[in-house]
Design a protein around this motif. Structure first.
Motif, short mmCIF file in Angstrom:
data_model
loop_
_atom_site.label_atom_id
_atom_site.label_comp_id
_atom_site.label_asym_id
_atom_site.label_seq_id
_atom_site.Cartn_x
_atom_site.Cartn_y
_atom_site.Cartn_z
N HIS A 1 0.83 -1.21 0.00
CA HIS A 1 0.00 0.00 0.00
C HIS A 1 0.86 1.26 0.00
O HIS A 1 0.56 2.24 -0.68
CB HIS A 1 -0.92 0.01 1.22
N GLY A 2 1.95 1.21 0.75
CA GLY A 2 2.82 2.37 0.85
C GLY A 2 3.57 2.68 -0.42
O GLY A 2 4.16 3.77 -0.55
N ASP A 3 3.55 1.75 -1.38
CA ASP A 3 4.24 1.98 -2.65
C ASP A 3 3.39 2.81 -3.62
O ASP A 3 3.89 3.27 -4.64
CB ASP A 3 4.58 0.63 -3.32
N ILE A 4 2.13 2.97 -3.29
CA ILE A 4 1.21 3.72 -4.16
C ILE A 4 1.06 5.13 -3.62
O ILE A 4 0.62 5.33 -2.49
CB ILE A 4 -0.16 3.02 -4.22
N GLU A 5 1.42 6.10 -4.43
CA GLU A 5 1.32 7.51 -4.03
C GLU A 5 0.14 8.15 -4.78
O GLU A 5 0.25 8.45 -5.98
CB GLU A 5 2.61 8.24 -4.35
N PRO A 6 -0.99 8.32 -4.10
CA PRO A 6 -2.19 8.83 -4.78
C PRO A 6 -2.07 10.27 -5.27
O PRO A 6 -2.66 10.62 -6.29
CB PRO A 6 -3.28 8.69 -3.71
N LEU A 7 -1.34 11.10 -4.57
CA LEU A 7 -1.25 12.51 -4.96
C LEU A 7 -0.52 12.70 -6.28
O LEU A 7 -0.88 13.56 -7.09
CB LEU A 7 -0.56 13.32 -3.85
N THR A 8 0.51 11.91 -6.49
CA THR A 8 1.29 12.03 -7.73
C THR A 8 0.98 10.92 -8.72
O THR A 8 1.53 10.90 -9.82
CB THR A 8 2.80 12.02 -7.42
N SER A 9 0.08 10.00 -8.34
CA SER A 9 -0.27 8.84 -9.18
C SER A 9 0.98 8.10 -9.64
O SER A 9 1.21 7.90 -10.83
CB SER A 9 -1.10 9.29 -10.38
N THR A 10 1.78 7.70 -8.68
CA THR A 10 3.00 6.95 -8.99
C THR A 10 3.06 5.68 -8.16
O THR A 10 2.48 5.57 -7.09
CB THR A 10 4.26 7.79 -8.72
N LEU A 11 3.79 4.72 -8.69
CA LEU A 11 4.00 3.44 -8.04
C LEU A 11 5.50 3.21 -7.88
O LEU A 11 6.24 3.28 -8.85
CB LEU A 11 3.39 2.31 -8.88
N THR A 12 5.93 2.94 -6.66
CA THR A 12 7.33 2.62 -6.41
C THR A 12 7.50 1.11 -6.54
O THR A 12 6.80 0.33 -5.89
CB THR A 12 7.76 3.07 -5.00
N VAL A 13 8.43 0.71 -7.38
CA VAL A 13 8.66 -0.70 -7.66
C VAL A 13 10.06 -1.08 -7.21
O VAL A 13 11.03 -0.40 -7.55
CB VAL A 13 8.49 -1.02 -9.16
#
Length: 208
Positions: A74-86
């Motif tokens: 869940h913490g990998d998903i950044e809703p404000l910037t719509s980015t996913l950390t992989v």
């Protein structure tokens, strides 16, 4: 941060004999029509759960490996910037832009189907009825199971190849595609994906 990239983007065996430079050599990937067929199938709520639909969309629109997919938290998903950390191979980290429709599907899954799971407190995005973290074999087995229904052999890495191939064919720079894939070098991306098919060469000659 070093190793972080940010983007909003989102036939077929290799020849078994030596080929001359410039000869046909194509990557196994879905065509546009096949992509539409797969997406239409997973849209059927009576056959496909929201979680599994999200799996297909995530594989196709982020080009993540299956090992990366099941480790999304869940913490990998950044809703404000719509980015996913992989977090990829060798501990390398990259940041991928999330399409709006993919983000909305994530919200639907998190607020509905996943919330009803007994593992709703899991830190991982994808859970199962038996585990707080989905196993890669579960993804592979499900794709293999629906292959007959759709009429083509499906497996996780096929979506990664398809994403990369379609991006390159639509003019996205190879450097950008390489960063999305998390390749250690542009040369690897070029060697794997930039190839000229017989149809491509015929179309070029028809321009004369």
């Amino acid at each position: 941060m070093k190793g972080i990239v940010k983007n909003n983007f989102i036939q077929l065996r290799k020849d078994r004999v030596p080929i001359a430079n410039g000869s046909e050599k194509v990557v196994e990937a879905l065509t546009n029509e096949e992509v539409e067929r797969v997406l239409a199938y997973v849209q059927n709520e009576s056959k496909v759960s929201i979680r599994n639909r999200l799996i297909v969309h995530t594989l196709l629109y982020t080009a993540v490996r299956v090992s990366e997919l099941i480790n999304i938290k869940h913490g990998d998903i950044e809703p404000l910037t719509s980015t996913l950390t992989v977090r990829g191979k060798g501990g390398k980290v990259r940041e991928i832009g999330i399409r709006n429709d993919l983000r909305e599907l994530m919200k639907i899954y998190q607020a509905g189907e996943r919330k009803e799971s007994k593992y709703h407190d899991s830190e991982y995005l994808f859970v199962t009825q038996r585990s707080p973290k989905m196993h890669r074999d579960a993804v592979r087995n499900w794709l293999a199971k629906i292959s007959d229904d759709i009429g083509m052999k499906l497996y996780p890495h096929l979506f990664r190849r398809t994403c990369a191939t379609l991006l390159l064919r639509r003019g996205v720079p190879v450097v950008t595609v390489s960063k999305i894939l998390g390749h250690y070098s542009v040369e690897l991306t070029s060697k794997t994906y930039i190839q000229t098919s017989r149809a491509d060469k015929q179309s070029a000659l028809n321009l004369l």
